[in-house]
Design a protein around this motif. Structure first.
Motif, PDB file in Angstrom:
ATOM      1  N   LEU A 153       4.929   6.491  -9.291  1.00 34.38           N
ATOM      2  CA  LEU A 153       4.862   5.146  -8.718  1.00 34.38           C
ATOM      3  C   LEU A 153       3.687   5.016  -7.762  1.00 34.38           C
ATOM      4  O   LEU A 153       2.990   3.986  -7.751  1.00 34.38           O
ATOM      5  CB  LEU A 153       6.167   4.828  -7.990  1.00 34.38           C
ATOM      6  CG  LEU A 153       6.189   3.505  -7.224  1.00 34.38           C
ATOM      7  CD1 LEU A 153       6.069   2.324  -8.173  1.00 34.38           C
ATOM      8  CD2 LEU A 153       7.441   3.385  -6.371  1.00 34.38           C
ATOM      9  N   ILE A 154       3.454   6.038  -6.943  1.00 35.49           N
ATOM     10  CA  ILE A 154       2.318   6.013  -6.020  1.00 35.49           C
ATOM     11  C   ILE A 154       1.019   5.862  -6.809  1.00 35.49           C
ATOM     12  O   ILE A 154       0.122   5.100  -6.428  1.00 35.49           O
ATOM     13  CB  ILE A 154       2.294   7.300  -5.171  1.00 35.49           C
ATOM     14  CG1 ILE A 154       3.561   7.397  -4.309  1.00 35.49           C
ATOM     15  CG2 ILE A 154       1.056   7.334  -4.293  1.00 35.49           C
ATOM     16  CD1 ILE A 154       3.822   6.199  -3.460  1.00 35.49           C
ATOM     17  N   LYS A 155       0.911   6.574  -7.914  1.00 38.58           N
ATOM     18  CA  LYS A 155      -0.282   6.460  -8.761  1.00 38.58           C
ATOM     19  C   LYS A 155      -0.399   5.057  -9.332  1.00 38.58           C
ATOM     20  O   LYS A 155      -1.494   4.473  -9.379  1.00 38.58           O
ATOM     21  CB  LYS A 155      -0.216   7.485  -9.892  1.00 38.58           C
ATOM     22  CG  LYS A 155      -1.483   7.560 -10.732  1.00 38.58           C
ATOM     23  CD  LYS A 155      -1.352   8.559 -11.864  1.00 38.58           C
ATOM     24  CE  LYS A 155      -0.586   7.955 -13.027  1.00 38.58           C
ATOM     25  NZ  LYS A 155      -0.610   8.803 -14.237  1.00 38.58           N
ATOM     26  N   ASN A 156       0.729   4.465  -9.754  1.00 37.71           N
ATOM     27  CA  ASN A 156       0.707   3.116 -10.312  1.00 37.71           C
ATOM     28  C   ASN A 156       0.243   2.078  -9.293  1.00 37.71           C
ATOM     29  O   ASN A 156      -0.470   1.132  -9.636  1.00 37.71           O
ATOM     30  CB  ASN A 156       2.095   2.721 -10.821  1.00 37.71           C
ATOM     31  CG  ASN A 156       2.590   3.580 -11.954  1.00 37.71           C
ATOM     32  OD1 ASN A 156       3.781   3.771 -12.119  1.00 37.71           O
ATOM     33  ND2 ASN A 156       1.681   4.158 -12.757  1.00 37.71           N
TER      34      ASN A 156
ATOM     35  N   THR B 241       0.831  -1.212   0.000  1.00 33.99           N
ATOM     36  CA  THR B 241       0.000   0.000   0.000  1.00 33.99           C
ATOM     37  C   THR B 241       0.860   1.254   0.000  1.00 33.99           C
ATOM     38  O   THR B 241       1.715   1.416   0.869  1.00 33.99           O
ATOM     39  CB  THR B 241      -0.923  -0.001   1.236  1.00 33.99           C
ATOM     40  OG1 THR B 241      -1.661  -1.224   1.268  1.00 33.99           O
ATOM     41  CG2 THR B 241      -1.881   1.171   1.186  1.00 33.99           C
ATOM     42  N   PRO B 242       0.654   2.166  -0.949  1.00 32.88           N
ATOM     43  CA  PRO B 242       1.379   3.437  -0.943  1.00 32.88           C
ATOM     44  C   PRO B 242       0.996   4.252   0.295  1.00 32.88           C
ATOM     45  O   PRO B 242      -0.066   4.018   0.870  1.00 32.88           O
ATOM     46  CB  PRO B 242       0.901   4.129  -2.226  1.00 32.88           C
ATOM     47  CG  PRO B 242       0.307   3.043  -3.057  1.00 32.88           C
ATOM     48  CD  PRO B 242      -0.260   2.044  -2.094  1.00 32.88           C
ATOM     49  N   PRO B 243       1.823   5.197   0.750  1.00 33.38           N
ATOM     50  CA  PRO B 243       3.009   5.702   0.048  1.00 33.38           C
ATOM     51  C   PRO B 243       4.322   5.022   0.392  1.00 33.38           C
ATOM     52  O   PRO B 243       5.315   5.241  -0.276  1.00 33.38           O
ATOM     53  CB  PRO B 243       3.068   7.160   0.518  1.00 33.38           C
ATOM     54  CG  PRO B 243       2.506   7.119   1.904  1.00 33.38           C
ATOM     55  CD  PRO B 243       1.446   6.057   1.901  1.00 33.38           C
TER      56      PRO B 243
ATOM     57  N   LEU C 207      -2.996   2.481 -13.880  1.00 32.25           N
ATOM     58  CA  LEU C 207      -3.307   3.859 -14.285  1.00 32.25           C
ATOM     59  C   LEU C 207      -2.242   4.420 -15.236  1.00 32.25           C
ATOM     60  O   LEU C 207      -1.911   5.604 -15.189  1.00 32.25           O
ATOM     61  CB  LEU C 207      -3.457   4.764 -13.059  1.00 32.25           C
ATOM     62  CG  LEU C 207      -4.570   4.369 -12.075  1.00 32.25           C
ATOM     63  CD1 LEU C 207      -4.646   5.368 -10.929  1.00 32.25           C
ATOM     64  CD2 LEU C 207      -5.910   4.254 -12.774  1.00 32.25           C
ATOM     65  N   ILE C 208      -1.715   3.539 -16.083  1.00 31.56           N
ATOM     66  CA  ILE C 208      -0.736   3.955 -17.082  1.00 31.56           C
ATOM     67  C   ILE C 208      -1.475   4.295 -18.363  1.00 31.56           C
ATOM     68  O   ILE C 208      -2.158   3.453 -18.946  1.00 31.56           O
ATOM     69  CB  ILE C 208       0.303   2.843 -17.340  1.00 31.56           C
ATOM     70  CG1 ILE C 208       1.123   2.591 -16.070  1.00 31.56           C
ATOM     71  CG2 ILE C 208       1.223   3.214 -18.502  1.00 31.56           C
ATOM     72  CD1 ILE C 208       2.101   1.450 -16.186  1.00 31.56           C
TER      73      ILE C 208
END
Length: 872
Positions: free
Chosen positions: A326-329, A304-306, A673-674
């Motif tokens: 990366l967090i978005k990915n 789990t991010p962050p 989300l790419i």
């Protein structure tokens, strides 16, 4: 029942100490030694992360600024000393006294590290030509590091690292199969590579540990010691405890919130599990299932991010992906996985016929509650808008003063939220073995600890709005957390007009120092692990060992793409057993990620590098709950009184949904989300959640009611279709328009600006001159123009040769120079462009959602006819 005995919780905490912080607690004058060194280490890391060295150096003219390499050296020196003092070397070694040999090991480790610091200029002048003292210090350092790995991390990582070291020295031995051989290295070359430069122990991994991971771990430790952990548990139970199987659902949410800052799935299991597991048992969960729920949710916290178990920064560094990207990915797969786990817990509660805990009486009407519920969401939305746009506005209006203005806003918000909290009693840590009582009111619980969220807001603001580095962002967030830890108790006493301000102030100092010390002790194993992992990375850079593993996987898989991915997943799972998160990621990414990149490209699978690294990371993390090692499962079983192997197996069955995700986002990178817009991201999230819930229902054999075999098959088919409708579209229409390689320039000319051309080339294998291999890769094309010019701008030089198009060796520094290390451009047969492909015009893949929805209607109709218990 066994769980009610305090010894089980003690066993679990001892396991955390043995694996994360060190099990030794000296007595007498030595009791101050480990905390004192840990505190100095924490202050050192805060100092080098802050702007203070630059300010002092500018004012005084003294060289007080350390470069990255020097910080790594001091970082590992602290870790080796604390590893010697905090972790007993033998089972029979004293836990209450530091024996003489550990003093020697600590001194040798610090000396071997600081030798590089003191003689850095002389070492730089003789680069590659080690002296006798260089070799002696390198040997001592490597031995002490190996001992530290054994005592703080156990045998698995030591064995793996030792195999790689032996391969460097004996890689040319006759008893090693020819396909595994390499030319070998001299002792001096190997030791210089491992210890004297930044290609081995003091490489990128240790650098990330020293400059980023430490600060995030310390931030989390202070947050925990200040009371945020108990707040997260209480708010989770207040919100979800009344639902069917409520304590288990609350355990999932509490572990998810703890996973935001935790660097260890084992520590996460014990921190939240000590409270949640006994309550799950009291509401009807068997010991193994109660432990498994906590294990699955705590393990997922590392994804789990962050922070992602402190591996997020390594993934960013190794893949070249910006941290914010990366967090978005990573956020969507983590959310999907947790939502599905909550649903699995719900299904288990339905199967067991469980009810929720008693909620407090409320005289509010349903409409009033609903308006309050919606108002809470609107309030959160307004708060989010104020944070994003308000602080962004401050940055725009006061350029150069954004940090000071934001600090003032933070201080005002903190005082207001703390005053609100002071009007209510402080949250007490409940005894999980006490009789079940009424749940607290969610609103009242929230108001007692909202100020704990402010440092997290600062962290996100620094990263997302100010675009500061992760390390500097963590520094400012940690300073904010220290301010809260020091002031929350005396300010509450002041607002209440009661209590001893001096006593409350000392209480805050104690919590701050305890958090600093805990953060340093949590970092011992991580720092040692990143140093040891540097040995593996150094071996790979020296020998190219990953190519050997790739050849082995290719041979066993027989060239089948799915078999190759399954083999890589299994090997990542095995390699990750018994390793902390950071070392886990470094090992699996160094060994297995290149295999997917190389073999996948040969078979047409071309995906962003971050997707490959997340694939192996997911399976490495799953080792935490996989028997026979599964340390998190052992920790949970120690609390629940259940069987650790059964707990691990049950936990892994819950985590099948997590094991599915890497395969899905490897073939459908939209899950990361790419290349998707905001609206498409929302649609992708909704569809993915529905698909994962249906998959969970199929694996649990329960949907609205127990499922029949054909319903399980149907649910799996529906889930697969929702996740990857492109598979069915590929069966109907080819995904690419393929042209022969001779037409590459014409095709490149015809494509629009910033298009990507899929190119397949064939050439002689650089490592095996008797074989011709193919490589497939994407060529980014810039502005429109002649195809030859666009390809040349991309770093590819082509020459027509009769009825074929040949490729010249890419120049160093160009994006495709790696091809020169894989193909022999000077062989008798040239490298030729076999084919080029562009995306084909096809029907929307979402059209296959329609038959999936119709099949789901059939399953629901069949289930509804047999349903006897409400689904919610």
């Amino acid at each position: 029942m066994a769980v009610d005995q305090p010894t089980h919780r003690v066993d679990a905490e001892s396991l955390v100490a043995a694996t994360d912080t060190g099990a030794r607690s000296p007595e007498g004058w030595q009791r101050w030694l480990i905390p004192g060194i840990a505190l100095v280490w924490a202050f050192f890391q805060l100092y080098v992360a802050s702007p203070v060295p630059f300010i002092v150096a500018r004012l005084s003219g003294l060289p007080l600024v350390l470069n990255n390499t020097e910080i790594r050296i001091v970082h590992l020196a602290f870790a080796l000393v604390l590893a010697a003092f905090a972790y007993p070397l033998f089972k029979s070694a004293s836990r209450h006294k530091i024996p003489w040999y550990d003093w020697i090991l600590a001194a040798l480790g610090a000396t071997a590290c600081l030798y590089l610091f003191v003689f850095k200029n002389q070492i730089a002048d003789r680069a590659g030509l080690p002296t006798d003292w260089d070799l002696i210090m390198s040997t001592v350092g490597m031995i002490v590091l190996g001992v530290a790995v054994f005592r703080s991390l156990g045998l698995p990582l030591l064995i793996v690292a030792s195999v790689f070291v032996l391969y460097v020295f004996f890689g040319d031995a006759d008893w090693i199969p020819g396909t595994l051989q390499w030319k070998g290295a001299s002792y001096g070359k190997a030791m210089w590579h491992y210890w004297m430069q930044t290609e081995g122990v003091f490489g990128v991994a240790l650098g990330v540990s020293a400059t980023m991971i430490f600060l995030f771990v310390m931030f989390g430790a202070i947050l925990e010691k200040a009371g945020a952990g108990n707040f997260f548990i209480k708010i989770a139970f207040a919100l979800l405890g009344h639902l069917r199987g409520g304590p288990a659902k609350a355990a999932v949410v509490a572990s998810a919130m703890s996973g935001l800052y935790s660097g260890s799935s084992i520590a996460n299991t014990v921190t939240t599990g000590t409270f949640t597991i006994p309550l799950m048992k009291k509401t009807g969960f068997p010991p193994e299932k109660a432990g498994a729920v906590e294990v699955a949710s705590s393990t997922n916290g590392q994804l789990t991010p962050p922070v992602m178990g402190a591996a997020a920064f390594l993934i960013s560094e190794f893949t070249g992906t910006p941290y914010t990207e990366l967090i978005k990915n990573a956020v969507l797969p983590a959310l999907i996985s947790y939502i599905a786990l909550v649903y699995i817990v719900h299904l288990e509660a339905l199967k067991l016929g469980l009810a929720g805990m008693k909620r407090p009486p409320s005289h509010m009407r349903l409409m009033t509650r609903l308006m309050g519920f919606l108002g809470g969401f609107l309030g959160l939305a307004v708060l989010a808008g104020v944070v994003y746009y308000g602080l962004g506005w401050v940055r725009d209006v006061f350029p150069g003063m954004g940090l000071w203005a934001a600090s003032l806003i933070f201080a005002v918000a903190y005082l207001i939220l703390l005053w609100i909290a002071a009007q209510r009693p402080d949250l007490e840590v409940d005894d999980p073995n006490a009789p079940l009582q009424e749940l607290p009111r969610a609103g009242e619980v929230a108001l007692t600890g909202l100020y704990y969220l402010l440092p997290i807001v600062i962290l996100i603001w620094c990263i997302m709005i100010e675009r500061l580095s992760p390390g500097l962002s963590a520094f400012y967030a940690t300073i904010a957390m220290i301010a809260i830890a020091l002031t929350q108790h005396p300010l509450k006493a002041l607002f209440r007009g009661t209590g001893n301000l001096g006593f409350e102030a000392m209480r805050g100092v104690h919590e701050w120092l305890a958090g600093m010390i805990a953060g340093s002790r949590n970092m011992i194993a991580i720092a040692v692990a990143t140093g040891a992992a540097g040995v593996i990375v150094g071996t790979i850079s020296l020998t190219g060992a990953h190519q050997v593993i790739g050849e082995f996987v290719e041979f066993v898989s027989g060239g089948n793409l799915m078999v190759m991915l399954i083999l890589v997943a299994i090997m990542s799972l095995i390699l990750g057993m018994g390793l902390p998160t950071t070392a886990n990621y470094i090992v699996v990414s160094s060994l297995m990620a290149p295999v997917i990149v190389t073999l996948g490209a040969q078979q047409g699978l071309i995906v962003p590098l971050v997707a490959v690294h997340l694939f192996v990371f997911y399976f490495g993390i799953l080792a935490d709950d996989t028997p026979p090692v599964g340390l998190a499962a052992f920790a949970a079983a120690a609390i629940s009184g259940g069987d650790p192997i059964k707990t691990g197996i049950q936990g892994f069955t819950y985590d099948i949904r997590t094991a599915l995700l890497p395969f899905l986002f490897l073939f459908n990178t939209q899950l990361l989300l790419i290349g998707v817009g905001p609206l498409e991201a929302v649609v992708q999230f909704i569809v993915a959640v529905v698909a994962m819930l249906l998959f969970a229902a199929a694996t649990q054999r329960y949907f609205l009611t127990p499922t029949r075999w054909w319903e399980v098959v149907a649910l799996l088919l529906i889930s697969f279709t929702l996740f990857r409708p492109g598979f069915w579209l590929d069966q109907v229409q080819a995904p690419y328009d393929v042209s022969p390689g001779t037409q590459v320039e014409q095709v490149a000319t015809s494509l629009p600006a910033d298009a990507r051309l899929r190119m397949t080339i064939e050439g002689t294998d650089f490592n095996n001159p008797d074989e011709r291999i193919t490589k497939t890769f994407m060529v980014p094309l810039g502005a429109p123009g002649p195809g030859a010019d666009r390809l040349d701008q991309a770093g590819l030089t082509l020459f027509p040769d009769g009825d074929r198009m040949t490729l010249d060796e890419p120049f160093p520094g160009t994006p495709f120079f790696r091809l020169a290390q894989e193909l022999d451009f000077y062989a008798d047969e040239p490298v030729v462009v076999e084919s080029v492909a562009t995306p084909a015009e096809r029907m929307p893949r979402e059209i296959f959602y329609l038959p999936a929805v119709l099949l789901l209607v059939v399953v629901v109709w069949s289930q509804r006819r047999r349903q006897t218990v409400p689904a919610f």
